[in-house]
Design a protein around this motif. Structure first.
Motif, PDB file in Angstrom:
ATOM      1  N   LEU A  63      37.252  36.860  48.325  1.00 59.48           N
ATOM      2  CA  LEU A  63      35.991  37.595  49.020  1.00 59.48           C
ATOM      3  C   LEU A  63      34.917  36.628  49.337  1.00 59.48           C
ATOM      4  N   CYS A 117      35.360  44.006  40.927  1.00 57.22           N
ATOM      5  CA  CYS A 117      35.041  43.048  41.912  1.00 57.22           C
ATOM      6  C   CYS A 117      34.360  43.762  43.288  1.00 57.22           C
ATOM      7  N   ALA A 118      34.805  44.826  43.668  1.00 56.11           N
ATOM      8  CA  ALA A 118      34.014  45.828  44.563  1.00 56.11           C
ATOM      9  C   ALA A 118      32.764  45.719  44.409  1.00 56.11           C
ATOM     10  N   CYS A 131      37.889  37.584  43.827  1.00 54.94           N
ATOM     11  CA  CYS A 131      36.586  37.200  44.301  1.00 54.94           C
ATOM     12  C   CYS A 131      36.558  35.843  44.725  1.00 54.94           C
ATOM     13  N   SER A 173      38.005  47.297  40.817  1.00 54.23           N
ATOM     14  CA  SER A 173      36.663  48.262  40.794  1.00 54.23           C
ATOM     15  C   SER A 173      35.460  47.657  40.563  1.00 54.23           C
ATOM     16  N   PHE A 186      30.753  42.387  44.851  1.00 55.79           N
ATOM     17  CA  PHE A 186      30.857  42.122  46.288  1.00 55.79           C
ATOM     18  C   PHE A 186      29.884  43.231  46.967  1.00 55.79           C
TER      19      PHE A 186
END
Length: 339
Positions: A79, A30-31, A76, A28, A34
């Motif tokens: 991404l 990391c999201a 990460c 969560s 992003f």
């Protein structure tokens, strides 16, 4: 607030009920990073693919430990590689990509290792602090047990003296043994009330008040008014308290015995103060019948006065007995606050 923060840091990394909970929180985080990087894309010049992802790795390692931190670094990194390193939307490999990813791996590896070492040191510190706390608790328990036993032994000796006193026929000897038993019992009571394991001073006003009222009750003179005047913030070193309390007890007992007969009522005033020059000054005054005619302050015929002199010498001070302004007697003890 600071203590709460210390306790929180000592619990890191957090141990959630299930291991996957930590990885879910990391995902969560990391999201969110992003999403923030996507919002910042129009505002940023070309490059900066890892701008918002370093905080995600650091927070994950800090909150959940090394493995979740590595997991965050992997997510990460992928991404950033796919969405923000040219050619975008692919895992293309070229010299620029290799350089950027090598830089990213080096930075997150250092971050994770530093956080891990810090938390290991913090854990060891917390373990040592808990060990020291237990040792301190045991020390305090043993200290109180020792004080309890010493006080009990003094009480036993005082009781034995009282028993032997009954078998002595000489009245003067009986009186001496009775006084000795009373003083031993008093020392035991003072010792139990005074000392602390950390050897710090204590507020003495309550002690002198309790001591004087116990003496009045023992003498059967609850009709005598007692006033204790001690500043609330005044503390006295632990090794000074017993001699000071004993001198006070001698002075109060002397006032009961010689200042007031069975029908005479009055007041006893106990004052202790600290001067600017670092001297403590004790004054025990009464409005009784005063000192006898021809009293010589240098001739210590009374055992109690001689004991007070010895105790004053232990404190590095001087004990005196003089007439008081109210017509009674005043016992004075002056000694340095710190010896």
């Amino acid at each position: 607030m600071q203590r709460a923060n210390e306790r929180f840091i000592e619990r890191l990394p957090l141990r959630l009920p299930r291991a996957w909970h930590s990885y879910a929180c990391v995902a969560s985080l990391c999201a969110i990073c992003f999403f923030l990087r996507e919002l910042a894309e129009p505002l940023l010049p070309p490059g900066y693919p890892f701008l918002s992802f370093f905080p995600a790795v650091i927070l994950s390692s800090f909150l959940f430990g090394v493995r979740p931190g590595i997991f965050a670094a992997l997510i990460c990194g992928l991404l950033s590689w796919y969405f923000f390193i040219a050619p975008q939307s692919s895992f293309g490999v070229n010299s620029a990509v290799v350089t950027a990813m090598a830089f990213y791996i080096g930075v997150v590896a250092v971050d994770i290792l530093v956080i891990h070492w810090m938390q290991r040191a913090n854990y060891n510190l917390a373990v040592e602090r808990e060990r020291n706390r237990k040792l301190a608790d045991n020390r305090e328990l043993l200290f109180h047990e020792l004080q309890h036993r010493v006080s009990n032994n003094l009480q036993v000796v005082a009781a034995l003296l009282s028993l032997h006193r009954r078998q002595v026929r000489d009245e003067e000897a009986r009186k001496v043994m009775e006084e000795a038993a009373g003083r031993l019992a008093l020392i035991g009571k003072i010792s139990r009330a005074l000392y602390r394991p950390d050897d710090t001073g204590q507020e003495i006003g309550a002690l002198l008040d309790m001591l004087s009222r116990d003496l009045a009750e023992a003498a059967g003179r609850e009709d005598i008014g007692l006033v204790v005047d001690v500043p609330g913030d005044l503390v006295v070193e632990a090794d000074t308290m017993v001699p000071l309390a004993l001198v006070t007890a001698e002075a109060v007992s002397n006032a009961f015995e010689h200042g007031f007969d069975s029908e005479r009522k009055g007041n006893i005033h106990i004052a202790l103060a600290k001067d600017d020059d670092g001297m403590l000054r004790l004054r025990v005054s009464d409005d009784g019948r005063g000192l006898p005619a021809g009293f010589d302050p240098d001739a210590r015929s009374s055992l109690g006065l001689r004991i007070a002199d010895v105790l004053a010498s232990q404190l590095g001070g001087r004990f005196m007995l003089t007439p008081s302004a109210s017509g009674g007697a005043m016992a004075m003890l002056d000694f340095p606050a710190r010896r």
